[in-house]
Motif scaffolding. Structure first.
Motif, PDB file in Angstrom:
ATOM      1  N   LEU A  26       0.819  -1.209   0.000  1.00 51.71           N
ATOM      2  CA  LEU A  26       0.000   0.000   0.000  1.00 51.71           C
ATOM      3  C   LEU A  26       0.854   1.260   0.000  1.00 51.71           C
ATOM      4  CD1 LEU A  26      -2.740   1.388   0.082  1.00 51.71           C
ATOM      5  CD2 LEU A  26      -2.749   1.068   2.571  1.00 51.71           C
ATOM      6  N   TRP A  27       1.947   1.266   0.771  1.00 52.38           N
ATOM      7  CA  TRP A  27       2.787   2.462   0.816  1.00 52.38           C
ATOM      8  C   TRP A  27       3.343   2.781  -0.563  1.00 52.38           C
ATOM      9  CZ3 TRP A  27       7.819   2.141  -0.710  1.00 52.38           C
ATOM     10  CH2 TRP A  27       8.424   0.876  -0.679  1.00 52.38           C
ATOM     11  N   GLU A  28       3.697   1.749  -1.324  1.00 51.81           N
ATOM     12  CA  GLU A  28       4.230   1.939  -2.673  1.00 51.81           C
ATOM     13  C   GLU A  28       3.136   2.454  -3.613  1.00 51.81           C
ATOM     14  OE1 GLU A  28       5.916  -1.026  -6.062  1.00 51.81           O
ATOM     15  OE2 GLU A  28       6.710  -1.331  -4.037  1.00 51.81           O
ATOM     16  N   TYR A  29       1.937   1.911  -3.476  1.00 52.44           N
ATOM     17  CA  TYR A  29       0.812   2.341  -4.297  1.00 52.44           C
ATOM     18  C   TYR A  29       0.493   3.808  -4.032  1.00 52.44           C
ATOM     19  CZ  TYR A  29      -3.571   2.065  -6.834  1.00 52.44           C
ATOM     20  OH  TYR A  29      -4.569   2.271  -7.743  1.00 52.44           O
ATOM     21  N   ILE A  30       0.538   4.214  -2.769  1.00 51.08           N
ATOM     22  CA  ILE A  30       0.266   5.617  -2.407  1.00 51.08           C
ATOM     23  C   ILE A  30       1.336   6.533  -3.007  1.00 51.08           C
ATOM     24  CG2 ILE A  30       0.157   7.261  -0.491  1.00 51.08           C
ATOM     25  CD1 ILE A  30      -1.240   5.002   1.127  1.00 51.08           C
ATOM     26  N   LEU A  31       2.598   6.112  -2.985  1.00 52.00           N
ATOM     27  CA  LEU A  31       3.650   6.924  -3.599  1.00 52.00           C
ATOM     28  C   LEU A  31       3.402   7.118  -5.090  1.00 52.00           C
ATOM     29  CD1 LEU A  31       7.018   5.792  -1.974  1.00 52.00           C
ATOM     30  CD2 LEU A  31       5.671   7.835  -1.514  1.00 52.00           C
ATOM     31  N   MET A  33       0.487   7.137  -6.492  1.00 49.89           N
ATOM     32  CA  MET A  33      -0.630   8.088  -6.564  1.00 49.89           C
ATOM     33  C   MET A  33      -0.121   9.522  -6.411  1.00 49.89           C
ATOM     34  SD  MET A  33      -3.526   6.165  -4.232  1.00 49.89           S
ATOM     35  CE  MET A  33      -4.525   7.630  -4.094  1.00 49.89           C
ATOM     36  N   VAL A  34       0.786   9.732  -5.473  1.00 47.55           N
ATOM     37  CA  VAL A  34       1.367  11.058  -5.244  1.00 47.55           C
ATOM     38  C   VAL A  34       2.003  11.574  -6.534  1.00 47.55           C
ATOM     39  CG1 VAL A  34       3.259  12.271  -4.061  1.00 47.55           C
ATOM     40  CG2 VAL A  34       1.715  10.803  -2.757  1.00 47.55           C
ATOM     41  N   LYS A  35       2.766  10.718  -7.185  1.00 45.09           N
ATOM     42  CA  LYS A  35       3.432  11.111  -8.432  1.00 45.09           C
ATOM     43  C   LYS A  35       2.411  11.417  -9.526  1.00 45.09           C
ATOM     44  CE  LYS A  35       7.132   9.887 -11.515  1.00 45.09           C
ATOM     45  NZ  LYS A  35       8.267   9.045 -11.768  1.00 45.09           N
ATOM     46  N   GLU A  36       1.415  10.548  -9.676  1.00 44.29           N
ATOM     47  CA  GLU A  36       0.390  10.742 -10.701  1.00 44.29           C
ATOM     48  C   GLU A  36      -0.400  12.026 -10.492  1.00 44.29           C
ATOM     49  OE1 GLU A  36      -2.023   7.230 -10.662  1.00 44.29           O
ATOM     50  OE2 GLU A  36      -0.396   5.965 -11.426  1.00 44.29           O
TER      51      GLU A  36
END
Length: 114
Positions: A26-31, A33-36
């Motif tokens: 999840l932490w990687e997925y959120i990162l 999202m931040v970039k997108e």
């Protein structure tokens, strides 16, 4: 990037290292999202120990292969960018804590040419 200096919002997300979304951490997925979403950036901290929503002590143990440790993600940006991100974030966090607070960014620098 002087545009980030001034009154901003700090979004802090508390989740578990073992949390997943669409098969990824999840932490990687959120990162991603931040970039997108074009947010200024994010930092992920892996904690040594913590007590979560179920009052369970989670701590590092050298004898365990899998470590279900607390993770904190911090994101700082303008309220205009953070608020829409919160709506998308709500769809990916099954269990955790999300807080938002006011901060003042004094300095935000990066190396020239990068």
């Amino acid at each position: 990037m002087k545009g980030l200096v001034g009154k901003r919002k700090l979004l802090r997300i508390f989740i578990s290292l073992d949390d997943k979304f669409k098969g990824k951490p999840l932490w990687e997925y959120i990162l991603r999202m931040v970039k997108e979403e074009g947010l200024a950036g994010a930092t992920v901290f892996k904690a040594a120990a913590g007590i979560g929503a179920h009052s369970e002590l989670r701590t590092f143990t050298v004898w365990r292969l899998a470590q279900d440790l607390p993770v904190v993600i911090e994101i700082i940006d303008s309220e205009e960018k953070i608020k829409p991100f919160l709506e998308k974030l709500d769809q990916v966090i099954e269990e955790g804590l999300v807080v938002l607070e006011d901060v003042e960014v004094i300095s935000y620098r990066h190396r020239k040419g990068e």
